[in-house]
Write a protein that holds these residues in place. Sequence first.
Motif, mmCIF file in Angstrom:
data_model
loop_
_atom_site.group_PDB
_atom_site.id
_atom_site.type_symbol
_atom_site.label_atom_id
_atom_site.label_comp_id
_atom_site.label_asym_id
_atom_site.label_seq_id
_atom_site.Cartn_x
_atom_site.Cartn_y
_atom_site.Cartn_z
ATOM 1 N N UNK A 89 14.762 -15.708 -4.945
ATOM 2 C CA UNK A 89 13.565 -16.149 -4.218
ATOM 3 C C UNK A 89 13.889 -16.891 -2.925
ATOM 4 N N UNK A 90 15.144 -17.360 -2.768
ATOM 5 C CA UNK A 90 15.518 -18.088 -1.555
ATOM 6 C C UNK A 90 16.919 -17.698 -1.121
ATOM 7 N N UNK A 91 17.056 -17.420 0.161
ATOM 8 C CA UNK A 91 18.358 -17.135 0.757
ATOM 9 C C UNK A 91 18.452 -17.897 2.068
ATOM 10 N N UNK A 92 19.661 -18.260 2.420
ATOM 11 C CA UNK A 92 19.914 -18.987 3.662
ATOM 12 C C UNK A 92 20.688 -18.079 4.606
ATOM 13 N N UNK A 93 20.228 -17.991 5.838
ATOM 14 C CA UNK A 93 20.934 -17.256 6.882
ATOM 15 C C UNK A 93 21.596 -18.284 7.788
ATOM 16 N N UNK A 94 22.924 -18.351 7.751
ATOM 17 C CA UNK A 94 23.593 -19.341 8.588
ATOM 18 C C UNK A 94 23.408 -19.019 10.064
ATOM 19 N N UNK A 95 23.291 -17.747 10.394
ATOM 20 C CA UNK A 95 22.914 -17.263 11.720
ATOM 21 C C UNK A 95 22.682 -15.767 11.576
ATOM 22 N N UNK A 110 12.858 -12.475 -1.681
ATOM 23 C CA UNK A 110 13.364 -13.721 -1.119
ATOM 24 C C UNK A 110 12.649 -14.145 0.149
ATOM 25 N N UNK A 111 12.548 -15.457 0.312
ATOM 26 C CA UNK A 111 12.279 -16.061 1.606
ATOM 27 C C UNK A 111 13.616 -16.430 2.229
ATOM 28 N N UNK A 112 13.686 -16.360 3.556
ATOM 29 C CA UNK A 112 14.944 -16.565 4.266
ATOM 30 C C UNK A 112 14.852 -17.805 5.144
ATOM 31 N N UNK A 113 15.787 -18.718 4.941
ATOM 32 C CA UNK A 113 15.794 -19.993 5.656
ATOM 33 C C UNK A 113 16.721 -19.893 6.862
ATOM 34 N N UNK A 114 16.207 -20.261 8.029
ATOM 35 C CA UNK A 114 16.935 -20.082 9.280
ATOM 36 C C UNK A 114 16.581 -21.218 10.221
ATOM 37 N N UNK A 115 17.508 -21.558 11.105
ATOM 38 C CA UNK A 115 17.194 -22.524 12.149
ATOM 39 C C UNK A 115 16.400 -21.815 13.255
ATOM 40 N N UNK A 116 15.317 -22.422 13.667
ATOM 41 C CA UNK A 116 14.427 -21.780 14.636
ATOM 42 C C UNK A 116 15.105 -21.425 15.959
ATOM 43 N N UNK A 117 16.026 -22.247 16.500
ATOM 44 C CA UNK A 117 16.686 -21.854 17.752
ATOM 45 C C UNK A 117 17.417 -20.512 17.674
ATOM 46 N N UNK A 118 17.855 -20.112 16.476
ATOM 47 C CA UNK A 118 18.539 -18.826 16.341
ATOM 48 C C UNK A 118 17.582 -17.677 16.634
ATOM 49 N N UNK A 157 14.162 -26.947 11.871
ATOM 50 C CA UNK A 157 14.615 -27.515 13.135
ATOM 51 C C UNK A 157 15.389 -28.790 12.834
ATOM 52 N N UNK A 158 16.621 -28.620 12.442
ATOM 53 C CA UNK A 158 17.436 -29.759 12.078
ATOM 54 C C UNK A 158 17.785 -29.758 10.605
ATOM 55 N N UNK A 159 18.288 -30.881 10.127
ATOM 56 C CA UNK A 159 18.697 -31.005 8.732
ATOM 57 C C UNK A 159 17.497 -30.839 7.811
ATOM 58 N N UNK A 160 17.731 -30.174 6.688
ATOM 59 C CA UNK A 160 16.629 -29.930 5.760
ATOM 60 C C UNK A 160 17.168 -29.698 4.360
ATOM 61 N N UNK A 169 22.471 -27.940 7.635
ATOM 62 C CA UNK A 169 22.793 -28.855 8.728
ATOM 63 C C UNK A 169 23.115 -28.029 9.974
ATOM 64 N N UNK A 170 22.437 -28.251 11.096
ATOM 65 C CA UNK A 170 22.786 -27.513 12.314
ATOM 66 C C UNK A 170 24.202 -27.838 12.778
ATOM 67 N N UNK A 171 24.966 -26.798 13.080
ATOM 68 C CA UNK A 171 26.308 -26.939 13.658
ATOM 69 C C UNK A 171 26.435 -25.885 14.769
ATOM 70 N N UNK A 172 25.677 -26.033 15.841
ATOM 71 C CA UNK A 172 25.604 -24.992 16.873
ATOM 72 C C UNK A 172 26.881 -24.889 17.692
ATOM 73 N N UNK A 173 26.934 -23.837 18.481
ATOM 74 C CA UNK A 173 28.068 -23.586 19.354
ATOM 75 C C UNK A 173 28.460 -22.130 19.296
ATOM 76 N N UNK A 174 28.841 -21.671 18.109
ATOM 77 C CA UNK A 174 29.104 -20.244 17.915
ATOM 78 C C UNK A 174 27.842 -19.443 18.219
ATOM 79 N N UNK A 175 26.727 -19.898 17.722
ATOM 80 C CA UNK A 175 25.411 -19.407 18.107
ATOM 81 C C UNK A 175 24.487 -20.622 18.182
ATOM 82 N N UNK A 176 23.362 -20.505 18.888
ATOM 83 C CA UNK A 176 22.499 -21.681 19.043
ATOM 84 C C UNK A 176 21.907 -22.178 17.733
#
Length: 274
Positions: A89-95, A110-118, A157-160, A169-176
């Motif tokens: 039901x839940x998956x995380x996309x690191x990017x 599943x719902x997919x969890x992603x950082x909005x800047x990506x 948008x940030x830690x969650x 936890x956002x760790x940008x650089x490789x991708x936004x």
Amino acid sequence: MSADIPVYELYAIRYATREASRSSHFMGGDAHDGPMPMDYFIWVAIHEQNTIVIDLGFTDESAKKRNRSFICDPIQSLRLLNIDPEKITDAILTHLHYDHAGNLDGLPSANFHIQEPEMHFVSGRHMKYKYFSSGYEVKDITRAISLNFEGRLVFHNGESEIKPGIRVIPVPGHSPGQQAVLVHTQRGWVVIASDAAHYYENLQRYRPYPAAVHIDKVLESFDKLMFLGKDIEHIIPGHDPIVMQIYPSAKEGLEGKIVRLDMQPSQMPQRVKK
């Protein structure tokens, strides 16, 4: 370890590999060039109440297109751990690079969890530059957009906290929108760095991998990873074959394919000065 936080089993599934050289894994090359293969993983955190898949890998079609050695279907490999992909039901996309977001239809519930800047980045003006766009597959991005219309993308948008014992936890650089995942295990919090650090050595030597949007943020994210993990033994890089060598097999018969990251590693590379 807090008694009220769920304790997860944590696994790495190796689904593909490719031959490569050291010079291709460090910005500016490497003076001591030689073979340095790259492995491809997805990860899964298991608790009696929650099973969370972290990244989805790529398809056999993408493997042929990009000349990668495809070992197994990463989504179907979940069944080796008695996990039904259709019940996740839940998956995380690191990017959203091709090797992390290539099987979006493999988890139909599943719902997919992603950082909005990506998502902003991959659907924005920078995709006209091949330096950026070559790391993505158009069909994966358009599918991600359609999933948003279906209400199945969960933007952060940030830690969650995704679930108790699972944090992004956002760790940008490789991708936004690159994010790391913290998983609470029997050996404490383990950090799935994904491509915030492709190899242990990127992090040990503070030498970024060449594919990066912002180099300064890559280096700052190295700092954050070390802060979160406390030591390198609690950090899992995104593509390092060493992971399969130092962590125990999930069970007999899965050697070289699935290892347990919630157990202590047998040995670790020594961290060097920055």
